[in-house]
Design an enzyme around this catalytic site. Structure first.
Site, mmCIF file in Angstrom:
data_model
loop_
_atom_site.group_PDB
_atom_site.id
_atom_site.type_symbol
_atom_site.label_atom_id
_atom_site.label_comp_id
_atom_site.label_asym_id
_atom_site.label_seq_id
_atom_site.Cartn_x
_atom_site.Cartn_y
_atom_site.Cartn_z
ATOM 1 N N ASP A 171 5.056 -5.518 9.252
ATOM 2 C CA ASP A 171 6.214 -5.137 10.066
ATOM 3 C C ASP A 171 6.232 -5.909 11.387
ATOM 4 O OD1 ASP A 171 6.810 -3.374 8.089
ATOM 5 O OD2 ASP A 171 6.418 -1.561 9.241
ATOM 6 N N ARG A 224 0.842 -1.198 0.000
ATOM 7 C CA ARG A 224 0.000 0.000 0.000
ATOM 8 C C ARG A 224 0.877 1.249 0.000
ATOM 9 N NH1 ARG A 224 -4.390 1.345 4.666
ATOM 10 N NH2 ARG A 224 -2.495 1.950 5.760
ATOM 11 N N ASP A 277 1.151 -2.281 11.932
ATOM 12 C CA ASP A 277 1.413 -2.805 10.596
ATOM 13 C C ASP A 277 1.664 -4.309 10.707
ATOM 14 O OD1 ASP A 277 3.054 -3.730 8.293
ATOM 15 O OD2 ASP A 277 2.855 -1.644 7.672
HETATM 16 O O1 LIG Z 1 -7.198 -2.235 3.150
HETATM 17 P P1 LIG Z 1 -5.961 -1.498 2.765
HETATM 18 O O2 LIG Z 1 -6.078 -0.014 3.057
HETATM 19 O O3 LIG Z 1 -5.572 -1.735 1.336
HETATM 20 O O4 LIG Z 1 -4.787 -1.981 3.701
HETATM 21 C C1 LIG Z 1 -4.591 -3.310 4.018
HETATM 22 C C2 LIG Z 1 -3.318 -3.837 3.413
HETATM 23 O O5 LIG Z 1 -2.190 -3.247 4.106
HETATM 24 C C3 LIG Z 1 -1.339 -4.281 4.571
HETATM 25 O O6 LIG Z 1 -0.361 -4.601 3.636
HETATM 26 P P2 LIG Z 1 0.855 -3.605 3.321
HETATM 27 O O7 LIG Z 1 0.518 -2.742 2.133
HETATM 28 O O8 LIG Z 1 1.265 -2.900 4.575
HETATM 29 O O9 LIG Z 1 1.989 -4.579 2.840
HETATM 30 P P3 LIG Z 1 2.853 -5.618 3.727
HETATM 31 O O10 LIG Z 1 1.957 -6.785 3.950
HETATM 32 O O11 LIG Z 1 4.016 -5.922 2.844
HETATM 33 O O12 LIG Z 1 3.250 -4.947 4.995
HETATM 34 C C4 LIG Z 1 -2.284 -5.428 4.800
HETATM 35 O O13 LIG Z 1 -1.634 -6.666 4.911
HETATM 36 C C5 LIG Z 1 -3.228 -5.327 3.654
HETATM 37 O O14 LIG Z 1 -2.793 -6.002 2.487
HETATM 38 O O1 LIG Z 2 -3.806 -0.900 10.351
HETATM 39 C C1 LIG Z 2 -3.308 -1.328 9.295
HETATM 40 C C2 LIG Z 2 -3.745 -0.901 8.030
HETATM 41 C C3 LIG Z 2 -3.166 -1.432 6.917
HETATM 42 N N1 LIG Z 2 -2.182 -2.339 7.040
HETATM 43 C C4 LIG Z 2 -1.745 -2.757 8.252
HETATM 44 O O2 LIG Z 2 -0.840 -3.594 8.331
HETATM 45 N N2 LIG Z 2 -2.316 -2.248 9.342
HETATM 46 MG MG LIG Z 3 2.506 -3.526 5.907
#
Ligand SMILES: O=P(O)(O)OC[C@H]1O[C@H](OP(=O)(O)OP(=O)(O)O)[C@H](O)[C@@H]1O
Ligand SMILES: O=c1cc[nH]c(=O)[nH]1
Ligand SMILES: [Mg+2]
Length: 210
Positions: free
Chosen positions: A201, A102, A198
């Site tokens: 993370d 994202r 997150d």
């Molecule tokens: O509903 P949204 O507003 O789209 O957010 C949710 C997304 O954010 C996070 O992924 P992220 O983009 O942080 O990637 P990551 O899993 O690599 O940390 C999570 O695992 C979802 O995929």
């Molecule tokens: O709260 C949040 C929103 C998006 N992605 C995450 O990992 N956490």
């Molecule tokens: Mg993430």
């Protein structure tokens, strides 16, 4: 859209461990693994089954198995932490992958990986992603599946924000949602409140953005 909240006390205890900011990465991953087992158990309740003859040590009877084990699709990165638990409960399932990150400013998902069967017509799919925030990422992923003919998408997440649920509902995609909680909302950075931070993370450590 059909939404199931898994409010079992054992699920809520794992969710509490994940929410707690003091929980380290190893304990966070362990709690997500155990919670995913419970989400998969509930999500699989509506899958089609077939019966077949077996013989117990005492008598013949009918056995039961899934007619068509669902394709599992973890959304990278965070959904990776749900993959092992789902595959343990559904050992005959195949797995596809979607990689989304994202954007920190627009909150729109950027796709960087896609490995899915070409034709999903007639097959159920479980999408694994702990977080449904704005819904952009899961809408993107579910659209990839629907474009391949899938008409039975079950999204499994740990936390869902009302805005994300509304977005998926408005999308008109053929899906239902299984979650451990519907949280209050989103903050100015589109993080779920109270949430758990997150999810990527917290499992794997911070990553520089591409
Ligand atoms: O509903 P949204 O507003 O789209 O957010 C949710 C997304 O954010 C996070 O992924 P992220 O983009 O942080 O990637 P990551 O899993 O690599 O940390 C999570 O695992 C979802 O995929
Ligand atoms: O709260 C949040 C929103 C998006 N992605 C995450 O990992 N956490
Ligand atoms: Mg993430």
């Amino acid at each position: 859209m059909d939404v199931l909240v898994v409010d079992h006390p054992l699920a809520q205890a794992r969710l509490t461990a994940m929410r707690d900011a003091r929980t380290d990465s190893a304990a966070f991953r362990a709690a997500l693994h155990e919670l995913t087992t419970m989400l998969v158990y509930e999500a699989a309740r509506t899958l089609a089954v077939e019966h077949f003859p077996i013989q117990t040590p005492v008598a013949p009877t009918q056995g039961t198995r899934l007619a068509d084990p669902p394709l599992l699709v973890p959304v990278l990165r965070a959904g990776l932490g749900m993959a092992d638990a789902a595959l343990a409960l559904l050992p005959e399932s195949s797995m596809g992958f979607v990689g989304l990150a994202r954007d920190e400013h627009t909150f729109e998902p950027r796709a960087y990986m896609e490995s899915l069967p070409v034709d999903l017509a007639g097959h159920p799919v479980f999408v694994l992603d702990p977080m449904l925030a704005t819904g952009g990422s899961l809408e993107h992923c579910c659209r990839l599946l629907a474009d391949r003919g899938c008409t039975e998408i079950i999204v499994l997440c740990v936390l869902a924000a009302p805005a994300g649920i509304e977005r998926l509902d408005r999308s008109g995609l053929p899906l239902r949602l299984v979650t451990a909680s519907i949280d209050e909302g989103l903050n100015e950075k589109a993080f779920i409140v109270p949430g758990l931070g997150d999810a990527g993370d917290r499992q794997f450590g911070g990553m520089p953005r591409f």
